[in-house]
Design a protein around this motif. Structure first.
Motif, PDB file in Angstrom:
ATOM      1  N   MET A 140       0.824  -1.205   0.000  1.00  0.00           N
ATOM      2  CA  MET A 140       0.000   0.000   0.000  1.00  0.00           C
ATOM      3  C   MET A 140       0.859   1.257   0.000  1.00  0.00           C
ATOM      4  O   MET A 140       0.516   2.249  -0.669  1.00  0.00           O
ATOM      5  CB  MET A 140      -0.953  -0.003   1.197  1.00  0.00           C
ATOM      6  CG  MET A 140      -1.950   1.150   1.202  1.00  0.00           C
ATOM      7  SD  MET A 140      -3.044   1.159  -0.257  1.00  0.00           S
ATOM      8  CE  MET A 140      -4.328   0.026   0.290  1.00  0.00           C
ATOM      9  N   ARG A 141       1.973   1.222   0.710  1.00  0.00           N
ATOM     10  CA  ARG A 141       2.876   2.387   0.704  1.00  0.00           C
ATOM     11  C   ARG A 141       3.397   2.660  -0.706  1.00  0.00           C
ATOM     12  O   ARG A 141       3.474   3.818  -1.133  1.00  0.00           O
ATOM     13  CB  ARG A 141       4.030   2.166   1.681  1.00  0.00           C
ATOM     14  CG  ARG A 141       3.719   2.613   3.110  1.00  0.00           C
ATOM     15  CD  ARG A 141       4.957   2.668   3.973  1.00  0.00           C
ATOM     16  NE  ARG A 141       5.359   1.356   4.409  1.00  0.00           N
ATOM     17  CZ  ARG A 141       4.899   0.767   5.512  1.00  0.00           C
ATOM     18  NH1 ARG A 141       3.997   1.377   6.261  1.00  0.00           N
ATOM     19  NH2 ARG A 141       5.328  -0.433   5.860  1.00  0.00           N
TER      20      ARG A 141
ATOM     21  N   ASP B  98       0.562   4.080  -2.804  1.00  0.00           N
ATOM     22  CA  ASP B  98       0.292   5.469  -2.418  1.00  0.00           C
ATOM     23  C   ASP B  98       1.339   6.416  -3.003  1.00  0.00           C
ATOM     24  O   ASP B  98       1.011   7.513  -3.485  1.00  0.00           O
ATOM     25  CB  ASP B  98       0.262   5.605  -0.893  1.00  0.00           C
ATOM     26  CG  ASP B  98      -1.034   5.084  -0.277  1.00  0.00           C
ATOM     27  OD1 ASP B  98      -2.043   5.002  -1.005  1.00  0.00           O
ATOM     28  OD2 ASP B  98      -1.026   4.763   0.928  1.00  0.00           O
ATOM     29  N   GLU B  99       2.602   6.004  -2.939  1.00  0.00           N
ATOM     30  CA  GLU B  99       3.679   6.838  -3.483  1.00  0.00           C
ATOM     31  C   GLU B  99       3.535   7.014  -4.990  1.00  0.00           C
ATOM     32  O   GLU B  99       3.723   8.111  -5.518  1.00  0.00           O
ATOM     33  CB  GLU B  99       5.045   6.223  -3.148  1.00  0.00           C
ATOM     34  CG  GLU B  99       5.464   6.393  -1.700  1.00  0.00           C
ATOM     35  CD  GLU B  99       5.543   7.852  -1.279  1.00  0.00           C
ATOM     36  OE1 GLU B  99       6.079   8.676  -2.056  1.00  0.00           O
ATOM     37  OE2 GLU B  99       5.045   8.182  -0.197  1.00  0.00           O
TER      38      GLU B  99
ATOM     39  N   HIS C 180       0.790   6.848  -6.626  1.00  0.00           N
ATOM     40  CA  HIS C 180      -0.394   7.687  -6.825  1.00  0.00           C
ATOM     41  C   HIS C 180      -0.043   9.165  -6.660  1.00  0.00           C
ATOM     42  O   HIS C 180      -0.466  10.020  -7.463  1.00  0.00           O
ATOM     43  CB  HIS C 180      -1.477   7.282  -5.822  1.00  0.00           C
ATOM     44  CG  HIS C 180      -2.856   7.614  -6.283  1.00  0.00           C
ATOM     45  ND1 HIS C 180      -3.998   7.183  -5.654  1.00  0.00           N
ATOM     46  CD2 HIS C 180      -3.293   8.361  -7.338  1.00  0.00           C
ATOM     47  CE1 HIS C 180      -5.061   7.632  -6.289  1.00  0.00           C
ATOM     48  NE2 HIS C 180      -4.665   8.352  -7.305  1.00  0.00           N
ATOM     49  N   LYS C 181       0.742   9.476  -5.646  1.00  0.00           N
ATOM     50  CA  LYS C 181       1.172  10.865  -5.409  1.00  0.00           C
ATOM     51  C   LYS C 181       2.000  11.391  -6.584  1.00  0.00           C
ATOM     52  O   LYS C 181       1.842  12.532  -7.004  1.00  0.00           O
ATOM     53  CB  LYS C 181       1.998  10.955  -4.133  1.00  0.00           C
ATOM     54  CG  LYS C 181       1.193  10.762  -2.856  1.00  0.00           C
ATOM     55  CD  LYS C 181       2.119  10.762  -1.641  1.00  0.00           C
ATOM     56  CE  LYS C 181       1.351  10.435  -0.364  1.00  0.00           C
ATOM     57  NZ  LYS C 181       2.264  10.316   0.807  1.00  0.00           N
TER      58      LYS C 181
ATOM     59  N   LYS D  47      -4.805  -1.284  -5.101  1.00  0.00           N
ATOM     60  CA  LYS D  47      -5.304  -0.828  -3.800  1.00  0.00           C
ATOM     61  C   LYS D  47      -6.547  -1.610  -3.386  1.00  0.00           C
ATOM     62  O   LYS D  47      -6.690  -1.991  -2.212  1.00  0.00           O
ATOM     63  CB  LYS D  47      -5.606   0.676  -3.836  1.00  0.00           C
ATOM     64  CG  LYS D  47      -4.364   1.559  -3.801  1.00  0.00           C
ATOM     65  CD  LYS D  47      -4.734   3.020  -3.654  1.00  0.00           C
ATOM     66  CE  LYS D  47      -3.491   3.885  -3.471  1.00  0.00           C
ATOM     67  NZ  LYS D  47      -3.818   5.294  -3.195  1.00  0.00           N
TER      68      LYS D  47
END
Length: 217
Positions: free
Chosen positions: A34-35, A38-39, A41-42, A60
């Protein structure tokens, strides 16, 4: 030219993170997965990287589905990511029809009470109706294009849907058909998923038998 190279490297780095997220998820390391997602995605948030967003929301949803205990909040998050993935599938310039079918099946399964570690004993009629509508959008031509493993999950969806609609024979036949295919291909993980489905059928049959005995008594 320099800007182009920098952009290419930036996109490549983000896509590597997406791939790493899938690998970590497959290894069972969902927190790290997930990390990474998320990265990625950012990094891509301000661009129009629709194809990448399809995969980000896809992984996700898989991660949350895998680690969840079927809480209401988890189900909302999973459906949000699956719906987002489907939305971006419609915006990409490449053919994502197979991905769309796979995501559609997962969406139906969530509405039918499936999560990675079990199947809810009961779901609402509205959820069953949504699942039926979602699955009806998958054409026979699309099913033919799926891998054998994905076809097994389609049978799984149909079996669980039939069960939720109150059918007692069709779910068993579909489950047995899927199990035979899994055994021929040694798909052990899929067999475990079918075991959960069979347990759900058995629990209901036992309850009906018990209720009948109580009425007779």
């Amino acid at each position: 030219m320099i800007n182009f190279v920098l952009i290419f490297r930036f996109l490549a780095h983000a896509r590597i993170r997406i791939c790493v997220a899938f690998v970590l998820h497959d290894m069972g390391n969902d927190d790290e997965a997930m990390r990474e997602a998320d990265e990625a995605h950012k990094m891509l948030r301000d661009g129009e990287c629709f194809e990448d967003f399809v995969e980000i929301h896809n992984v996700k949803a898989n991660i949350i589905l895998s680690r969840s205990k079927n809480s209401t909040e988890d189900r909302k998050l999973v459906l949000f990511h699956l719906n987002s993935s489907l939305d971006f599938c419609g915006k990409v310039s490449v053919d994502k029809s197979v991905t769309m079918v796979q995501v559609t099946m997962r969406k139906a399964l969530v509405h039918l009470g499936y999560y990675q570690h079990g199947i809810a004993k009961e779901v609402s009629k509205s959820d069953v109706d949504v699942a039926e509508t979602v699955l009806s959008r998958i054409s026979s031509q699309q099913i033919e294009r799926l891998s054998e493993r994905s076809k097994i999950y389609y049978n799984y969806c149909q079996a669980l849907l039939a069960f939720r609609k109150g059918d007692s024979e069709k779910p068993k036949k579909l489950e047995q058909r899927a199990r035979r295919k899994c055994e021929l291909q040694s798909l052990h993980n899929e067999i475990q998923q079918l075991d959960m489905l069979r347990s759900l059928f058995s629990e209901q049959a036992e309850e009906i038998t018990s209720e009948g005995a109580n009425i007779s008594g």
